[in-house]
Each structure stands twice: as C-alpha cells, then as structure tokens.
Scaffold this motif. Structure first.
Motif, PDB file in Angstrom:
ATOM      1  N   ALA A 281       0.848  -1.206   0.000  1.00 43.25           N
ATOM      2  CA  ALA A 281       0.000   0.000   0.000  1.00 43.25           C
ATOM      3  C   ALA A 281       0.881   1.253   0.000  1.00 43.25           C
ATOM      4  O   ALA A 281       0.615   2.211  -0.745  1.00 43.25           O
ATOM      5  N   ALA A 282       1.940   1.251   0.817  1.00 48.75           N
ATOM      6  CA  ALA A 282       2.839   2.420   0.869  1.00 48.75           C
ATOM      7  C   ALA A 282       3.491   2.641  -0.498  1.00 48.75           C
ATOM      8  O   ALA A 282       3.595   3.770  -0.981  1.00 48.75           O
ATOM      9  N   HIS A 283       3.908   1.535  -1.148  1.00 45.53           N
ATOM     10  CA  HIS A 283       4.548   1.639  -2.465  1.00 45.53           C
ATOM     11  C   HIS A 283       3.568   2.245  -3.480  1.00 45.53           C
ATOM     12  O   HIS A 283       3.916   3.161  -4.231  1.00 45.53           O
ATOM     13  N   ALA A 284       2.333   1.753  -3.473  1.00 46.85           N
ATOM     14  CA  ALA A 284       1.328   2.305  -4.400  1.00 46.85           C
ATOM     15  C   ALA A 284       1.086   3.784  -4.092  1.00 46.85           C
ATOM     16  O   ALA A 284       0.958   4.609  -5.007  1.00 46.85           O
ATOM     17  N   ASN A 285       1.051   4.131  -2.809  1.00 40.19           N
ATOM     18  CA  ASN A 285       0.815   5.531  -2.443  1.00 40.19           C
ATOM     19  C   ASN A 285       1.896   6.452  -3.011  1.00 40.19           C
ATOM     20  O   ASN A 285       1.586   7.518  -3.547  1.00 40.19           O
ATOM     21  N   ILE A 286       3.145   6.043  -2.875  1.00 38.11           N
ATOM     22  CA  ILE A 286       4.239   6.879  -3.381  1.00 38.11           C
ATOM     23  C   ILE A 286       3.952   7.247  -4.836  1.00 38.11           C
ATOM     24  O   ILE A 286       3.983   8.411  -5.226  1.00 38.11           O
TER      25      ILE A 286
ATOM     26  N   GLU B 129       7.105  10.769   2.700  1.00 34.27           N
ATOM     27  CA  GLU B 129       6.840  10.060   3.959  1.00 34.27           C
ATOM     28  C   GLU B 129       6.381   8.625   3.692  1.00 34.27           C
ATOM     29  O   GLU B 129       6.718   7.716   4.440  1.00 34.27           O
ATOM     30  N   GLU B 130       5.635   8.436   2.613  1.00 39.02           N
ATOM     31  CA  GLU B 130       5.230   7.064   2.251  1.00 39.02           C
ATOM     32  C   GLU B 130       6.458   6.224   1.894  1.00 39.02           C
ATOM     33  O   GLU B 130       6.492   5.024   2.141  1.00 39.02           O
ATOM     34  N   MET B 131       7.465   6.880   1.332  1.00 38.27           N
ATOM     35  CA  MET B 131       8.695   6.150   1.014  1.00 38.27           C
ATOM     36  C   MET B 131       9.379   5.685   2.299  1.00 38.27           C
ATOM     37  O   MET B 131       9.938   4.598   2.365  1.00 38.27           O
ATOM     38  N   ARG B 132       9.325   6.528   3.317  1.00 34.55           N
ATOM     39  CA  ARG B 132       9.891   6.104   4.603  1.00 34.55           C
ATOM     40  C   ARG B 132       9.075   4.946   5.189  1.00 34.55           C
ATOM     41  O   ARG B 132       9.624   4.030   5.775  1.00 34.55           O
ATOM     42  N   HIS B 133       7.754   4.967   4.995  1.00 31.79           N
ATOM     43  CA  HIS B 133       6.935   3.839   5.466  1.00 31.79           C
ATOM     44  C   HIS B 133       7.389   2.557   4.774  1.00 31.79           C
ATOM     45  O   HIS B 133       7.552   1.524   5.408  1.00 31.79           O
ATOM     46  N   LEU B 134       7.546   2.663   3.462  1.00 26.94           N
ATOM     47  CA  LEU B 134       8.009   1.503   2.693  1.00 26.94           C
ATOM     48  C   LEU B 134       9.311   0.975   3.295  1.00 26.94           C
ATOM     49  O   LEU B 134       9.483  -0.219   3.515  1.00 26.94           O
TER      50      LEU B 134
ATOM     51  N   ARG C 101       4.356   4.559  14.499  1.00 28.83           N
ATOM     52  CA  ARG C 101       4.940   5.688  13.779  1.00 28.83           C
ATOM     53  C   ARG C 101       4.207   5.923  12.441  1.00 28.83           C
ATOM     54  O   ARG C 101       3.886   7.059  12.080  1.00 28.83           O
ATOM     55  N   VAL C 102       3.938   4.821  11.744  1.00 27.66           N
ATOM     56  CA  VAL C 102       3.206   4.926  10.471  1.00 27.66           C
ATOM     57  C   VAL C 102       1.813   5.512  10.725  1.00 27.66           C
ATOM     58  O   VAL C 102       1.363   6.416  10.012  1.00 27.66           O
ATOM     59  N   ILE C 103       1.145   5.017  11.763  1.00 22.46           N
ATOM     60  CA  ILE C 103      -0.215   5.477  12.080  1.00 22.46           C
ATOM     61  C   ILE C 103      -0.216   6.987  12.333  1.00 22.46           C
ATOM     62  O   ILE C 103      -1.086   7.714  11.836  1.00 22.46           O
TER      63      ILE C 103
ATOM     64  N   ASP D  19       1.743   9.196  11.125  1.00 22.47           N
ATOM     65  CA  ASP D  19       1.876   9.881   9.823  1.00 22.47           C
ATOM     66  C   ASP D  19       0.557   9.838   9.048  1.00 22.47           C
ATOM     67  O   ASP D  19       0.166  10.830   8.425  1.00 22.47           O
ATOM     68  N   GLU D  20      -0.117   8.678   9.075  1.00 20.87           N
ATOM     69  CA  GLU D  20      -1.360   8.549   8.284  1.00 20.87           C
ATOM     70  C   GLU D  20      -2.433   9.514   8.813  1.00 20.87           C
ATOM     71  O   GLU D  20      -3.210  10.065   8.025  1.00 20.87           O
ATOM     72  N   VAL D  21      -2.460   9.708  10.130  1.00 22.38           N
ATOM     73  CA  VAL D  21      -3.410  10.668  10.695  1.00 22.38           C
ATOM     74  C   VAL D  21      -3.121  12.053  10.102  1.00 22.38           C
ATOM     75  O   VAL D  21      -4.026  12.767   9.652  1.00 22.38           O
TER      76      VAL D  21
HETATM   77 FE   LIG Z   1       1.743   5.157   4.594  1.00 23.83          FE
END
Ligand SMILES: [Fe+2]
Ligand SMILES: [Fe+2]
Ligand SMILES: [Fe+2]
Ligand SMILES: [Fe+2]
Length: 297
Positions: free
Chosen positions: A14-19, A44-49, A112-114, A116-118
């Motif tokens: 999901a993070a990869h698709a988001n980027i 930030e999504e890249m950091r999640h990945l 940490r991811v959560i 960021d998503e908020v």
């Molecule tokens: Fe994310």
C-alpha cells in the motif's frame, strides 16, 4: 508464512502504491503548493516503505517491494477526495495490524506509520477544502505533447524507469547491510533518495511537456550478499552515465536537456564514489569486503 510478515507485506504494498499515485497526481496538477504538499506526503510514504521492509527483514522475511494497484483521478478535487479515503483505509488497516501483534518492534513501527497517516488524512482534507472553495489555484499542464517532442518524452520516460528501479535496488540492499555498517546503510539510503529526486525531476519535465510520466520499474537484483553490492551498484551507475550521455543529444527541448545534464553530472559523481569504495586497499581488501564485519576492532 509468519502472519505478521503477511500483514507487513500488505502495508508495504500500500505504501509503495501511495508513493507512485501521489507523485503521479502531483505532477499532473502542476507546480506550486498543492504539488509540493503531495510530494512531501509521498516522501513520507517512502519512509513507510523502508521501515516496513526493514521490519520484514528483521523478522526473517524477504520484502517483495511489489506495488499495490494504482488509482487515477481526472481532477484535483477527485484525487484529494479519494486520497482522504485512502489514508482512512490505511489508518484502519495499520491500527488493526498493530493490535494483532505483540512484537514491540513491529508495534513501534506501526505506531509511527499510524501517526503519519493521521497527518496525511488531515493534510489531504485541508487541501480538498482549499481546492473546493477556490483558495488554492492550480497551474494547468498542457494536455498533449507538441510535434517533435515525442522522442524526448519517450527518453525521459525511459530514464524514469531506470531511476525508479535504482530506488528499489538501493532500498533493497540497505536492509541487508548489518547494523555495524552504518556508513553503508547511510550510503544506500542517500543513493535511493538521489534516484527518487532524479525520478521526480524527470516526471515533472514529462508532465510540463504535456506527456504522461510512466511510473514503471524493472526487476531488481535480489542478491543478498553485501560483498557484491558495490560491484552491482558501480555497474548500475556506469549504465546510467552511458545511457544519459547517449540520450542527451537526442533531447529536443532545452528544459529536458538541462534536467538530464544535471542528473548526468550527479551520476558521474556516483560512479566516482562507488569506484573509490570498490578500489582495493594496500591490504588487498576493498572497503566492500568489510560489509557485515565490525568497523572497529
Ligand atoms: Fe503510509
Ligand atoms: Fe499516508
Ligand atoms: Fe539517478
Ligand atoms: Fe546514481
């Protein structure tokens, strides 16, 4: 399969698709505040990945780095509305996964991811409101590629493919460098970020010329032997220099040439960096042979 790894894989895809879908829409809706904010969220999504993949590796798994399905919206408001619901879904899924695991390291990453998503959901909501009430104006992109620039756009898209693959290659390697080799983790992370930056410049240029950035990648080398990484990377950077040198004179647009010239100069520097690290020392060792060994004894 370890069920935790399966969840982490879902979150990673999901993070990869988001980027990719965030960047694609950022370029489509032009420069300015909207694009800059979306690009920041994509970073930030890249950091999640990266965090999710590293957590998979620490649990003994092999992150696929595959990408979830992409979504395309025709208007900025349509995209932002969709992005709010996307972040909502990511948030819900990550919360469920966090509550299902007792591994404190996994909980830490998901927390940490959560967080960021908020923030992402809120940021997209604010942008949507601004677009809807007209306080955020958009720089429209040309809708078609002018005559004579088709080859230029095609070459830029090939370069995007090269840089995208390089991002994934460097990220993948960075997970397998042992923690006593922080220098190399740092180096590979920096290289991934540089490639991401190049991808961004190229995609913006394609969109500015009226083209569609093709955000696709090739398979990476999934070898996990750190001693081979420097040789792989030196080859990769030499290939970039060779391709960009060949493509530069074929670019028929001054902006496209300026962007590729800048990238070309940086790739030459990358080659020199990897050459230096790959050179044997007086003891007959390359710095690369120190991978996975304590740096200080
Ligand atoms: Fe994310
Ligand atoms: Fe997000
Ligand atoms: Fe690059
Ligand atoms: Fe490079």
């Amino acid at each position: 399969m370890d069920p935790t790894i399966r969840w982490l894989e879902d979150d990673l895809q999901a993070a990869h698709a988001n980027i990719v879908q965030y960047l694609w829409h950022a370029y489509r809706f032009g420069e300015g505040e909207l694009a800059a904010e979306i690009e920041e969220i994509a970073r930030e999504e890249m950091r999640h990945l990266w965090w999710l993949a590293e957590t998979i590796v620490r649990r003994g798994g092999d992150p696929s780095l595959a990408r979830g399905p992409l979504v395309r919206q025709d208007t900025a408001a349509g995209f932002l509305r969709w992005a709010v619901s996307r972040e909502e879904a990511d948030l819900e899924r990550c919360r469920q996964h966090r509550d299902q695991t007792t591994d404190p390291a996994v909980r830490l990453v998901l927390d940490r991811v959560i967080a960021d998503e908020v923030h992402h959901r809120q940021a997209f909501q604010e942008l949507l409101t601004a677009v809807e009430n007209g306080t955020l104006t958009l720089a429209p992109r040309p809708a078609t590629v002018p005559d004579g620039l088709a080859e230029t756009v095609a070459l830029l898209n090939q370069a995007i493919r090269f840089e995208y693959t390089a991002v994934l290659q460097y990220l993948y390697q960075s997970f397998f460098v042992t923690t006593d080799c922080d220098l190399y983790r740092e180096l590979f992370n920096t290289q991934a970020q540089e490639s991401m930056k190049h991808l961004g410049w190229l995609a913006e240029t394609v969109a500015a010329l009226g083209g569609e950035p093709l955000l696709e990648f090739d398979p990476i080398d999934r070898g996990r032997d750190p001693a081979r990484f420097l040789a792989i990377n030196l080859r990769l950077e030499e290939e970039a220099v060779r391709l960009y040198r060949e493509w530069l004179p074929r670019l028929a647009d001054p902006r496209a040439r300026a962007v590729m010239e800048r990238i070309y100069a940086q790739e030459q520097h990358h080659v020199r960096e990897f050459q230096l690290l790959h050179q044997p020392t007086s003891a007959g060792l390359t710095v690369g042979s120190l991978f996975g060994r304590p740096q200080w004894e």
